[in-house]
Design an enzyme around this catalytic site. Sequence first.
Site, short mmCIF file in Angstrom:
data_model
loop_
_atom_site.label_atom_id
_atom_site.label_comp_id
_atom_site.label_asym_id
_atom_site.label_seq_id
_atom_site.Cartn_x
_atom_site.Cartn_y
_atom_site.Cartn_z
N ARG A 1 -29.99 6.78 12.43
CA ARG A 1 -30.34 7.05 11.03
C ARG A 1 -29.14 6.92 10.12
NH1 ARG A 1 -32.46 12.80 8.53
NH2 ARG A 1 -30.30 13.17 8.01
N CYS B 1 -28.44 8.21 6.06
CA CYS B 1 -29.01 9.00 4.97
C CYS B 1 -27.98 9.05 3.86
CB CYS B 1 -29.37 10.41 5.45
SG CYS B 1 -30.23 11.39 4.19
#
Length: 124
Positions: free
Chosen positions: A102, A104
């Site tokens: 991920r 972010c």
Amino acid sequence: MLKKIETTKAPAAIGPYSQGIIANGFLFASGQIPIVPETGEIAKGDICVQAKQAMENVGEILKEAGTDFGHVVKTTCFLADMSDFAAFNSVYEKYFTGKPARSCVAVKELPKSVLCEVEIIAAV
């Protein structure tokens, strides 16, 4: 061969793009914002409400592509305010239990002034 993914159970694209494309065994889904598909309106509420709606939209695209959250290999998450990071994570972790890779980041602004956007890459 490319296969375009379209479902009425997730918001229609608000620009010149598709909800997702399957290529070489992977789904590349466009970023999902917290639009309620039935009304076309932004989910009313805080980051948790909006994050939940964005995740539900992602889920519908995954389903249309014949896959699910367990097959997501990468997410990119955009927040309008990094102070929402912990609250966003509290929703995110309920959906992405396999802990895909991920990124972010906080951005200056998101479409329709929403609080978050989530895009994914998943195996199909």
